[in-house]
Write an enzyme that holds these catalytic residues in place. Structure first.
Site, PDB file in Angstrom:
ATOM      1  CG  MET A 139      -1.736   1.273   1.370  1.00  0.00           C
ATOM      2  SD  MET A 139      -2.884   1.223   2.766  1.00  0.00           S
ATOM      3  CE  MET A 139      -1.815   1.827   4.076  1.00  0.00           C
ATOM      4  CG  ASP A 141       0.115   7.881  -2.957  1.00  0.00           C
ATOM      5  OD1 ASP A 141       1.178   7.504  -2.479  1.00  0.00           O
ATOM      6  OD2 ASP A 141       0.031   8.491  -4.030  1.00  0.00           O
ATOM      7  CG  PHE A 197      -0.502   6.357 -10.860  1.00  0.00           C
ATOM      8  CD1 PHE A 197      -0.221   5.006 -10.749  1.00  0.00           C
ATOM      9  CD2 PHE A 197       0.519   7.207 -11.269  1.00  0.00           C
ATOM     10  CE1 PHE A 197       1.054   4.502 -11.032  1.00  0.00           C
ATOM     11  CE2 PHE A 197       1.789   6.728 -11.556  1.00  0.00           C
ATOM     12  CZ  PHE A 197       2.057   5.380 -11.438  1.00  0.00           C
ATOM     13  NE  ARG A 262       2.839  11.168 -10.015  1.00  0.00           N
ATOM     14  CZ  ARG A 262       4.003  11.474 -10.565  1.00  0.00           C
ATOM     15  NH1 ARG A 262       4.128  11.524 -11.872  1.00  0.00           N
ATOM     16  NH2 ARG A 262       5.054  11.735  -9.798  1.00  0.00           N
ATOM     17  CG  ASP A 263      -1.105  11.879  -7.943  1.00  0.00           C
ATOM     18  OD1 ASP A 263      -1.294  10.792  -8.520  1.00  0.00           O
ATOM     19  OD2 ASP A 263      -0.011  12.201  -7.454  1.00  0.00           O
ATOM     20  CD  GLU A 314       4.974  11.888  -6.417  1.00  0.00           C
ATOM     21  OE1 GLU A 314       5.293  11.155  -7.353  1.00  0.00           O
ATOM     22  OE2 GLU A 314       5.128  11.555  -5.232  1.00  0.00           O
ATOM     23  CD1 TRP A 401       7.270   8.317  -2.603  1.00  0.00           C
ATOM     24  CD2 TRP A 401       7.492   6.118  -2.958  1.00  0.00           C
ATOM     25  NE1 TRP A 401       6.057   7.821  -3.009  1.00  0.00           N
ATOM     26  CE2 TRP A 401       6.164   6.479  -3.240  1.00  0.00           C
ATOM     27  CE3 TRP A 401       7.859   4.784  -3.107  1.00  0.00           C
ATOM     28  CZ2 TRP A 401       5.206   5.562  -3.671  1.00  0.00           C
ATOM     29  CZ3 TRP A 401       6.912   3.870  -3.527  1.00  0.00           C
ATOM     30  CH2 TRP A 401       5.608   4.264  -3.807  1.00  0.00           C
TER      31      TRP A 401
END
Ligand code: FRU
Length: 624
Positions: A139, A141, A197, A262-263, A314, A401
């Protein structure tokens, strides 16, 4: 490397000019066609094909064959010469699975099997007692979080086929109180447009998209080498359990071919009666608007050069909050998760406070001003739950990360931090976000003990309030440093492993030091070459062999200037492998992972260089 019978039979078969080899076991026939394609034929489909995983293996391609163009291969690290754990691969009534890119001599073929059940009982020592974790698999975000009909939906970046990043699905858990979570099946699966994503979910109250009033609509990024990062939509008519993907996806592609796009976070903007999307676009956040969630118009962008550098943006969020509780004085807050850029290395969450006119965001502060939502090293991808009325509740992923893929955990990897309530406060002419643990967390208190009148040199034993196996506690206290230069405590075990939390009055900091907290060489005693998932790459799937530096053994700190008084209230949550600290109602939040090899069971207080007081010490044992 294993040399088994299949291998030698296969070699003989090739010599004889035959191209396939079959072995049968328990209603399952393996047809090895050459060395890189195996067809699994199943006589009577069970619920799952159970796949053996070896984390250091390369990814094989496993595909359920239904005959549809939508069949999508999953990347699975099938065991080659040893097995770390197993994952279930749902067969959905089908009887053919193809597996590519793994040799016919690999160990996995011996233990691959059919089953109607999959045992999810915990096998990990470090699994938290009261934090949300997936039952198994990877898992990262939290995303798409939304409140509807009494349920908080926690969707999350999920790999059901191994405990390393890959095969992004939206995993799904629900809660009625933000504390007890029920695990449900993944809601959105990786497909031929790519990984699913991060993104967001809205409740379409007035049926703007045409799927009915109050439909839940998910907006997410599809990410693949082939199509890049594009925004897509799916809707749910069963309260978020399953989603139907919009047949005309994508709904938004970058106008300039940007690779990092993204996101999407989508919210209803009442003054203009339209939807606004904020989406990360490399080193910016872009704003778009829409009336039906399908057609989007570009508005503006903000970010380049602002905040910590370097700054790959992000997981945005964009929320409106009253300043010091005054609803006549509302400000907009842009939450930006950056990777890298954390002041302690790796990924972290910063934010900007400013104004928004329905088109453009203007930041109140100069580009070089950075404000952090959390001062630890393991707080990332924090975004808020949509549709919670006057409350603004954020949830982070508790990792970084830099080492998320190599934590000493196997059956699952990734936990969420406790939900935090966000508010704005002012200090020295600046506006800051306070992130305080939600009051619902008080329901975790099972047994409480107040300790009065103890000397700062006492070693206070917290063993009585642990069950000897788990350190799952909340520590509350007021610290008044008076004339002391440092004052604080070690939370420690008999081996001397400790997390050191203290006020450093010379530097005017509060510090959480995990250099001696237990396992701190995450990659093992010999630093060497490790496959580390590198997030800065275009497609999120590349791995780089890097000389792994120890990014774990360190202390993190926050400036005490964020607080007002001479006494500091600390509220600290410890749960097996995490420590979350909230100072003065969340003016400072600090979240760090720790991996003690024995349970922390004592508190040792200290004060140096002068007088200090610790009062109102409360120790709560926590549990679900
Ligand atoms: C943040 C992130 C997101 C992306 C997701 C992929 O951690 O990189 O930008 O959507 O992870 O899993």
């Amino acid at each position: 490397m294993k040399r088994n019978l299949i291998h030698s039979v296969l070699a003989t078969a090739f010599i004889a000019g035959v191209t396939a080899c079959q072995t049968t076991s328990n209603k399952l026939t393996l047809e090895h066609q050459g060395d890189t394609l195996t067809v699994v034929h199943i006589d009577h489909p069970a619920k799952y094909l159970i796949l053996p995983i070896q984390e250091t293996s390369n990814e094989a391609k496993v595909r359920l064959e239904t005959g549809s163009a939508a069949d999508c291969a999953m990347d699975v690290r099938l065991a080659v010469d040893s097995i770390d754990y197993y994952v279930p691969f749902a067969l959905n009534g089908q009887n053919t699975v193809t597996i590519r890119r793994i040799g016919a001599n690999a160990l996995c073929w011996d233990s691959i099997r059919l089953s109607d059940t999959f045992d999810t009982a915990n096998r990990d020592y470090y699994r938290p007692v009261y934090h949300h974790t997936p039952l198994y698999g990877w898992m990262n975000d939290p995303n798409g979080m939304v409140y509807k009909d009494g349920e908080y939906h926690l969707y999350f970046q999920y790999n059901p086929y191994g405990s390393k990043w890959g095969n992004m699905h939206w995993g799904h858990s629900v809660s009625r109180d933000l504390i007890h979570w029920e695990h449900l099946d993944p809601a959105i699966a990786r497909d031929t447009l790519g990984h699913i994503f991060s993104g967001s979910t809205v409740v379409d109250k007035t049926n703007t998209a045409g799927y009915g009033a109050n439909t839940m609509i998910a907006l997410y990024t599809s990410a693949s080498d082939e199509y890049g990062q594009i925004q897509c939509m799916a809707y749910s008519t069963d309260n978020g359990r399953t989603y139907t993907k919009y047949e005309k996806n994508p709904i938004l592609t970058p106008f300039d071919g940007l690779k990092d796009f993204r996101d999407p976070k989508v919210f209803w903007y009442e003054p203009d009666k339209k939807w606004i999307m904020i989406v990360s676009a490399d080193k910016n956040m872009r704003f778009y608007s829409s009336t039906d969630l399908k057609e989007w118009t570009y508005l503006s962008q903000f970010g380049e050069g602002y905040g910590a550098q370097p700054n790959q943006f992000e997981c945005p969020d964009f929320i409106q909050l009253p300043v010091d509780g005054d609803k006549n004085n509302m400000k907009w807050v842009m939450i930006v998760n950056i990777n890298p850029g954390c002041m302690f290395g790796g990924s972290a969450t910063e934010y900007f406070v400013g104004t928004f006119d329905g088109k453009e965001f203007k930041c109140d502060t100069k580009p070089q001003v950075t404000k952090w939502l959390d001062y630890g090293k393991d707080h990332y991808a924090a975004v808020c739950i949509s549709n919670t009325g006057d409350r603004t509740i954020a949830l982070p992923w508790m990792s970084n990360w830099q080492y998320a893929n190599i934590t000493p955990i196997k059956q699952y990897r990734g936990a969420n931090g406790l939900p935090r309530e966000l508010s704005l406060y002012t200090k020295d002419g600046q506006t800051y976000v306070a992130a305080n643990v939600v009051p619902e967390a008080q329901a975790l208190r099972k047994e409480s003990r107040t300790v009065d009148n103890f000397s700062l040199t006492d070693e206070y034993n917290v063993k009585q309030v642990t069950d000897g196996q788990n350190c799952a506690i909340e520590l509350e206290m007021d610290i008044t440093p008076s004339t002391a230069q440092t004052v604080g405590f070690d939370l420690m075990n008999a081996k001397g492993e400790k997390v050191k939390i203290y006020l450093d009055m010379q530097q005017k900091r509060i510090v959480m030091d995990r250099t001696e907290s237990g396992i701190v060489e995450l990659a093992g005693p010999n630093k060497g070459n490790y496959d580390v998932h590198v997030k800065e790459t275009d497609d999120h799937r590349k791995t780089l062999s890097v000389n792994y530096q120890n990014d774990f053994a360190l202390g993190t700190w926050a400036p005490l200037s964020l607080c007002e008084g001479k006494t500091y209230h600390l509220d600290i949550f410890v749960d097996k492998c995490s420590v979350e600290m909230f100072v003065d109602g969340g003016r400072i939040a600090m979240t760090n992972l720790v991996f003690p090899t024995e349970v922390y069971d004592s508190l040792r207080f200290f004060a140096e260089g002068g007088e200090a007081q610790v009062t109102h010490l409360n120790i709560h044992q926590l549990g679900l």
